[in-house]
Design a protein around this motif. Structure first.
Motif, PDB file in Angstrom:
ATOM      1  N   ALA A  53      54.475  69.200 -21.748  1.00 17.38           N
ATOM      2  CA  ALA A  53      53.570  70.013 -22.574  1.00 17.38           C
ATOM      3  C   ALA A  53      53.457  69.469 -23.991  1.00 17.38           C
ATOM      4  N   ASN A  54      54.551  68.949 -24.528  1.00 19.86           N
ATOM      5  CA  ASN A  54      54.520  68.393 -25.887  1.00 19.86           C
ATOM      6  C   ASN A  54      53.616  67.168 -25.980  1.00 19.86           C
ATOM      7  N   ASP A  55      53.513  66.424 -24.885  1.00 19.86           N
ATOM      8  CA  ASP A  55      52.668  65.226 -24.872  1.00 19.86           C
ATOM      9  C   ASP A  55      51.287  65.496 -24.272  1.00 19.86           C
ATOM     10  N   TYR A  56      51.094  66.673 -23.759  1.00 17.13           N
ATOM     11  CA  TYR A  56      49.847  67.011 -23.069  1.00 17.13           C
ATOM     12  C   TYR A  56      48.749  67.335 -24.067  1.00 17.13           C
ATOM     13  N   GLN A  57      47.566  66.826 -23.803  1.00 19.66           N
ATOM     14  CA  GLN A  57      46.409  67.112 -24.645  1.00 19.66           C
ATOM     15  C   GLN A  57      45.656  68.287 -24.028  1.00 19.66           C
ATOM     16  N   PHE A  58      45.887  69.485 -24.580  1.00 18.91           N
ATOM     17  CA  PHE A  58      45.194  70.667 -24.075  1.00 18.91           C
ATOM     18  C   PHE A  58      43.701  70.517 -24.314  1.00 18.91           C
ATOM     19  N   MET A  59      42.901  70.992 -23.354  1.00 21.84           N
ATOM     20  CA  MET A  59      41.439  70.902 -23.482  1.00 21.84           C
ATOM     21  C   MET A  59      40.944  71.731 -24.660  1.00 21.84           C
ATOM     22  N   ASN A  60      41.583  72.875 -24.895  1.00 25.25           N
ATOM     23  CA  ASN A  60      41.191  73.767 -25.982  1.00 25.25           C
ATOM     24  C   ASN A  60      42.331  74.756 -26.229  1.00 25.25           C
TER      25      ASN A  60
END
Length: 191
Positions: A53-60
């Motif tokens: 989650a820390n490296d994940y690029q959330f869509m929005n």
């Protein structure tokens, strides 16, 4: 949001570890060892998800809020549940006749705490005008607080994800206590 890669992966992992925990419970002769293994498994799973989650690029922001509102409390609640279980099993009286009183007292305390945490979660939702923004600012990067005495948390300053995680843990713990009372008390009375 249901199609979010991170949400799908964390839901799948939660389902897998919960199935492992339940199957290992029926095979384990030592309850404390089972609880320790379940705690470690759940903690490792959450820490791995948190790293992703820390490296994940959330869509929005909506996806990010959805993840932290739904998944973080589920995992931290499960971690907290095993912490509560371990403490209770460790401190249950050796004297079989005193166990009924012990578990009934634990149940009463648990019911009281559930009520307090439900109220605190509701108050949090009602008092925050923009709950999603506040949630992101206050919750998604907060440290795990599992292992705290349920009555020791300051319910007014504790993050929503921590409150919800504790509520999840307490509900599971209540079910465990009720099963303990149902399964152990009749054995003592007939034996």
């Amino acid at each position: 949001m249901k199609n979010s890669f991170l949400l799908q992966q964390s839901r799948l992992l939660y389902k897998i570890i919960w199935q492992k925990i339940q199957s290992s419970e029926s095979q384990s002769a030592d309850e404390k060892k089972w609880i320790e293994c379940a705690f470690v498994l759940t903690t490792q799973a959450w820490l791995n998800i948190e790293k992703v989650a820390n490296d994940y690029q959330f869509m929005n922001k909506q996806e990010e809020v959805c993840f932290y509102k739904s998944q973080k409390p589920r995992f931290t609640g499960l971690i907290d549940y095993f912490t509560l279980l371990y403490k209770s099993v460790l401190f249950q009286p050796e004297d079989y006749t005193k166990r009924e009183v012990y578990w009934k007292r634990e149940l009463d305390t648990c019911i009281t705490c559930i009520s307090s945490f439900k109220t605190a979660c509701l108050n949090y939702q009602l008092l925050q005008s923009d709950t999603d923004t506040c949630f992101l600012q206050c919750n998604n990067q907060g440290p795990l607080l599992f292992g705290n005495n349920a009555g020791m948390l300051d319910l007014k300053s504790t993050s929503y994800s921590c409150l919800l995680g504790r509520l999840i843990a307490l509900k599971k713990y209540k079910k465990y206590i009720q099963e303990k009372l149902y399964n152990e008390i009749p054995l003592r009375q007939t034996g």
